[in-house]
Design a protein around this motif. Sequence first.
Motif, PDB file in Angstrom:
ATOM      1  N   ASP A   1       0.840  -1.195   0.000  1.00 51.91           N
ATOM      2  CA  ASP A   1       0.000   0.000   0.000  1.00 51.91           C
ATOM      3  C   ASP A   1       0.884   1.257   0.000  1.00 51.91           C
ATOM      4  OD1 ASP A   1      -2.967   0.986   0.675  1.00 51.91           O
ATOM      5  OD2 ASP A   1      -1.532   2.214   1.774  1.00 51.91           O
ATOM      6  N   ASP A   2       0.518   2.254  -0.794  1.00 56.99           N
ATOM      7  CA  ASP A   2       1.323   3.473  -0.918  1.00 56.99           C
ATOM      8  C   ASP A   2       1.493   4.188   0.418  1.00 56.99           C
ATOM      9  OD1 ASP A   2       1.692   3.053  -3.587  1.00 56.99           O
ATOM     10  OD2 ASP A   2       0.056   4.359  -4.230  1.00 56.99           O
ATOM     11  N   ALA A   3       0.432   4.195   1.240  1.00 56.99           N
ATOM     12  CA  ALA A   3       0.522   4.879   2.535  1.00 56.99           C
ATOM     13  C   ALA A   3       1.528   4.187   3.441  1.00 56.99           C
ATOM     14  CB  ALA A   3      -0.853   4.930   3.195  1.00 56.99           C
ATOM     15  N   VAL A   4       1.561   2.847   3.397  1.00 58.19           N
ATOM     16  CA  VAL A   4       2.524   2.102   4.216  1.00 58.19           C
ATOM     17  C   VAL A   4       3.941   2.376   3.731  1.00 58.19           C
ATOM     18  CG1 VAL A   4       3.271  -0.197   4.942  1.00 58.19           C
ATOM     19  CG2 VAL A   4       0.829   0.321   4.760  1.00 58.19           C
ATOM     20  N   ARG A   5       4.131   2.381   2.437  1.00 55.17           N
ATOM     21  CA  ARG A   5       5.459   2.659   1.889  1.00 55.17           C
ATOM     22  C   ARG A   5       5.931   4.062   2.277  1.00 55.17           C
ATOM     23  NH1 ARG A   5       7.732  -0.547  -1.896  1.00 55.17           N
ATOM     24  NH2 ARG A   5       6.500  -2.266  -2.766  1.00 55.17           N
ATOM     25  N   ALA A   6       5.020   5.026   2.229  1.00 56.51           N
ATOM     26  CA  ALA A   6       5.380   6.394   2.583  1.00 56.51           C
ATOM     27  C   ALA A   6       5.814   6.469   4.041  1.00 56.51           C
ATOM     28  CB  ALA A   6       4.203   7.333   2.322  1.00 56.51           C
ATOM     29  N   PHE A   7       5.082   5.777   4.923  1.00 51.86           N
ATOM     30  CA  PHE A   7       5.455   5.745   6.343  1.00 51.86           C
ATOM     31  C   PHE A   7       6.829   5.101   6.522  1.00 51.86           C
ATOM     32  CE2 PHE A   7       5.783   3.215  10.218  1.00 51.86           C
ATOM     33  CZ  PHE A   7       5.609   4.198  11.191  1.00 51.86           C
ATOM     34  N   ALA A   8       7.044   3.977   5.831  1.00 50.40           N
ATOM     35  CA  ALA A   8       8.310   3.253   5.960  1.00 50.40           C
ATOM     36  C   ALA A   8       9.478   4.097   5.462  1.00 50.40           C
ATOM     37  CB  ALA A   8       8.229   1.939   5.196  1.00 50.40           C
ATOM     38  N   ASP A   9       9.302   4.746   4.313  1.00 49.10           N
ATOM     39  CA  ASP A   9      10.374   5.600   3.791  1.00 49.10           C
ATOM     40  C   ASP A   9      10.702   6.722   4.761  1.00 49.10           C
ATOM     41  OD1 ASP A   9      10.727   4.174   1.451  1.00 49.10           O
ATOM     42  OD2 ASP A   9       9.242   5.339   0.333  1.00 49.10           O
ATOM     43  N   GLY A  10       9.659   7.317   5.350  1.00 46.72           N
ATOM     44  CA  GLY A  10       9.894   8.398   6.296  1.00 46.72           C
ATOM     45  C   GLY A  10      10.611   7.929   7.552  1.00 46.72           C
ATOM     46  N   LEU A  11      10.251   6.734   8.035  1.00 52.30           N
ATOM     47  CA  LEU A  11      10.859   6.216   9.261  1.00 52.30           C
ATOM     48  C   LEU A  11      12.330   5.878   9.060  1.00 52.30           C
ATOM     49  CD1 LEU A  11      10.497   5.275  12.195  1.00 52.30           C
ATOM     50  CD2 LEU A  11       9.737   3.050  11.313  1.00 52.30           C
ATOM     51  N   LEU A  12      12.671   5.343   7.885  1.00 51.32           N
ATOM     52  CA  LEU A  12      14.031   4.868   7.645  1.00 51.32           C
ATOM     53  C   LEU A  12      14.918   5.894   6.940  1.00 51.32           C
ATOM     54  CD1 LEU A  12      13.186   1.237   6.425  1.00 51.32           C
ATOM     55  CD2 LEU A  12      13.962   1.927   8.707  1.00 51.32           C
ATOM     56  N   ARG A  13      14.340   7.025   6.541  1.00 50.05           N
ATOM     57  CA  ARG A  13      15.106   7.975   5.727  1.00 50.05           C
ATOM     58  C   ARG A  13      16.392   8.436   6.424  1.00 50.05           C
ATOM     59  NH1 ARG A  13      11.515  11.633   5.115  1.00 50.05           N
ATOM     60  NH2 ARG A  13      10.633  10.644   3.243  1.00 50.05           N
ATOM     61  N   ALA A  14      16.298   8.755   7.715  1.00 51.25           N
ATOM     62  CA  ALA A  14      17.478   9.258   8.427  1.00 51.25           C
ATOM     63  C   ALA A  14      18.584   8.209   8.473  1.00 51.25           C
ATOM     64  CB  ALA A  14      17.087   9.682   9.851  1.00 51.25           C
ATOM     65  N   LEU A  15      18.214   6.932   8.614  1.00 51.53           N
ATOM     66  CA  LEU A  15      19.226   5.875   8.627  1.00 51.53           C
ATOM     67  C   LEU A  15      19.867   5.720   7.248  1.00 51.53           C
ATOM     68  CD1 LEU A  15      17.447   3.101  10.748  1.00 51.53           C
ATOM     69  CD2 LEU A  15      18.999   4.914  11.527  1.00 51.53           C
ATOM     70  N   ARG A  16      19.052   5.791   6.197  1.00 54.80           N
ATOM     71  CA  ARG A  16      19.589   5.659   4.840  1.00 54.80           C
ATOM     72  C   ARG A  16      20.491   6.851   4.516  1.00 54.80           C
ATOM     73  NH1 ARG A  16      17.125   1.323   2.642  1.00 54.80           N
ATOM     74  NH2 ARG A  16      14.983   0.836   3.242  1.00 54.80           N
ATOM     75  N   ASP A  17      20.091   8.038   4.955  1.00 53.84           N
ATOM     76  CA  ASP A  17      20.929   9.223   4.724  1.00 53.84           C
ATOM     77  C   ASP A  17      22.275   9.058   5.435  1.00 53.84           C
ATOM     78  OD1 ASP A  17      18.910  10.332   3.249  1.00 53.84           O
ATOM     79  OD2 ASP A  17      18.203  11.686   4.843  1.00 53.84           O
TER      80      ASP A  17
END
Length: 358
Positions: free
Chosen positions: A269-285
């Motif tokens: 689901d797009d909403a789940v993906r958006a949440f996941a990307d936001g949660l992990l973004r700082a770690l990926r950066d």
Amino acid sequence: MGRPAPEWAARRAARLTADVERLRDRPAPASLVVAGADDRVELHTLGTGRRPRAALAVGTASTLGTAERYAVHSAIALLTLTTERSRSLQAAEARIGSAVLRMLLAGEPDHARAVAGDLYGELLDAPFRLVVAEAAGPAEAAGDAAGAAEGAWSAGLVDAVESAAARFGEALLVVPYGERLVLLVADGGAAQLAAVEYAAFVDAGRADGREQAEEPGPLMGLSAPAGPIAAASAYKQAEQSLSVARRRGRCLVEHEELAAGSVLPLLADDAVRAFADGLLRALRDHDATGRGDLVASLRAWLSRHGQWDAAAADLGVHRHTLRYRMRRVEEILGRSLDDPDVRMELWLSLKATSTPTD
């Protein structure tokens, strides 16, 4: 038109469809003469509304005489009376059905039983299921409750379940509910089976491209068996199933499929993906700077249920290095990995954003 009589009239009646449609576009009462090669047919509208409900076809060898004309007019009057009376009864039944459903969903099963009476009472005396249906696309959705039941997207479904219920003497509740249609059907009954078979037919049509634009079919969610006390929960189950049907592009999804399946497909689901990307973004950066591999370390640690030695071995690092990385994860995210909810969210986020090679 109703069933032609005598038998041979069926062949002639089939050729009158276009003429009946032209007649229905005229203000009632209206009539039309259709002259064929071997006969002459008079068409007369039935009903008192702005748009006629039916038509009477009278075949004659020549123009009707005075006595025949009186007989036809009497037939029109009697058939109009019967048609309007039937229409009024159907409208009254629809209002009762709507009241029963709304009381059930409001958590008032005793009041619903009292209103249902003999008309729908047997439906509430045994397990039933709720079907929530909507148009396959926003442009096809009906604009109001009155139009929902008559929309092209629902016509085939309604005809299938009503025909099946009538054949087997089952009670059936069909209620327009905003832009949706709600069906209350006996668990395991003919109407439920008809809905499932109709969905299979629609899906097959979508698969081979023969679905017609003017009758695209609905999307449906089917609840688990329930009783009057649990009607509101059954409606939520049907809504959840409908949401999955919409996401998967299927005509119907049963709630048992969701309970027996895996939650992982829902992560698309797009909403789940958006949440996941936001949660992990700082770690990926952080990892993008080359200062460590926090995302892979977090995945290994979670997959090993927090076992330091096993996770460190998977990564090929010392357990002290892994401990340091997990402290950095907590610092960057501002969350404690001791919290099981945090671990769950992080694991699902990793699954939602993982690639086939991860």
